[in-house]
Design an enzyme around this catalytic site. Structure first.
Site, PDB file in Angstrom:
ATOM      1  CG  ASP A   1      -1.970  -1.035   1.244  1.00  0.00           C
ATOM      2  OD1 ASP A   1      -2.039  -1.816   0.293  1.00  0.00           O
ATOM      3  OD2 ASP A   1      -2.746  -1.063   2.225  1.00  0.00           O
TER       4      ASP A   1
ATOM      5  CG  HIS B   1       2.214   0.048   4.447  1.00  0.00           C
ATOM      6  ND1 HIS B   1       1.911  -0.978   5.329  1.00  0.00           N
ATOM      7  CD2 HIS B   1       1.079   0.774   4.288  1.00  0.00           C
ATOM      8  CE1 HIS B   1       0.633  -0.861   5.694  1.00  0.00           C
ATOM      9  NE2 HIS B   1       0.111   0.182   5.086  1.00  0.00           N
TER      10      HIS B   1
HETATM   11 ZN    ZN Z   1      -2.620   3.018   3.105  1.00  0.00          ZN
END
Ligand code: ZN
Length: 250
Positions: A49, A210
């Site tokens: 992400d 991430h």
């Molecule tokens: Zn996010």
């Protein structure tokens, strides 16, 4: 009362805390259907992400290539417009691109028109960059309300959550992060044991990591990379296949 609670049945509200559960718990289905697992214990869907991130994504793509791993990248629309070549490169190397909204606001507290804007701006940024729209969506922080998943569906996107979110954004040593990712290997070992028993079916993991940071480009995610570098060969040796969200449900 929060405006979004109006559309939730009174009986549900009476149970107290259920709306909060529906908004935040990754596998809750209260506010619409989400995909929370892969469809085979052998399939591990690794997802990233908050990118694209010029400081990290290129190294990550090289690491994934070393293990023939395909992954899914949930991108922030405003970063897509800043780094279109990196987005094209990611897709060209066989990864799936998903929508992670325009600016990563907490959608729980936004009304319908703001949610439409957050999803559509990113959707158009991705479609304009790749010449094809995203088919997957992930809400920032995993937070939903009654308008989020229907709007994603209106754009042709399925909503992807996760089975494991180890917290790679926290300021902890790599060893801590590696330990937090242990459940993937544990599940693979448990499933290998089960598969010797006839008739057992099981699902696989979706891992949420991430490669970017929603507040700025070029954020350092070295520890995420290092933890993956530790685990990818071990997961491969346990028989896991590294698949995109498309493959996770096919
Ligand atoms: Zn996010």
């Amino acid at each position: 009362m929060n405006p979004f609670l109006i559309s939730v049945p009174a009986a549900v509200l009476a149970t107290g805390g259920v709306a909060a559960y529906g908004a935040a718990y990754p596998r809750a289905q209260l506010f619409g259907a989400t995909i929370c697992r892969s469809n085979s214990p052998r399939k591990l869907a690794i997802t990233f992400d908050d990118g694209p991130n010029p400081a990290m994504t290129p190294q990550l793509l090289d690491l994934l290539d070393r293990y023939q791993a395909k992954a899914t990248f949930f991108l922030i629309g405003r970063f897509v417009r800043e780094c279109p070549d990196l987005v094209k490169e990611t897709a060209a190397r066989g990864h799936v691109i998903g929508n992670h909204t325009e600016s990563h606001r907490n959608l729980t507290w936004l009304g319908p028109s703001q949610i439409v804007a957050e999803l559509r701006l990113s959707h158009h940024a991705i479609a304009n960059t790749l010449g094809a729209p995203a088919k997957w969506f992930r809400p920032p922080y995993g937070f939903r309300n009654p308008w989020v998943i229907p709007e994603a569906a209106a754009l042709g996107c399925k909503t992807a959550m996760w089975t494991l979110i180890p917290g790679d954004w926290l300021e902890r040593p790599v060893e801590w992060l590696i330990h937090r990712m242990q459940p993937i290997a544990t599940h693979a070992q448990q499933n290998a044991a089960k598969s010797s028993n006839a008739g057992v079916t099981a699902t696989g993991d979706i891992l949420c990591l991430h490669d970017g940071y929603h507040k700025e480009l070029n954020f350092d995610r070295t520890r995420t990379l290092a933890a993956l570098e530790h685990w990818l060969p071990r997961w491969r040796d346990l028989g896991l296949q590294f698949v995109t969200m498309d493959e996770a449900v096919s």
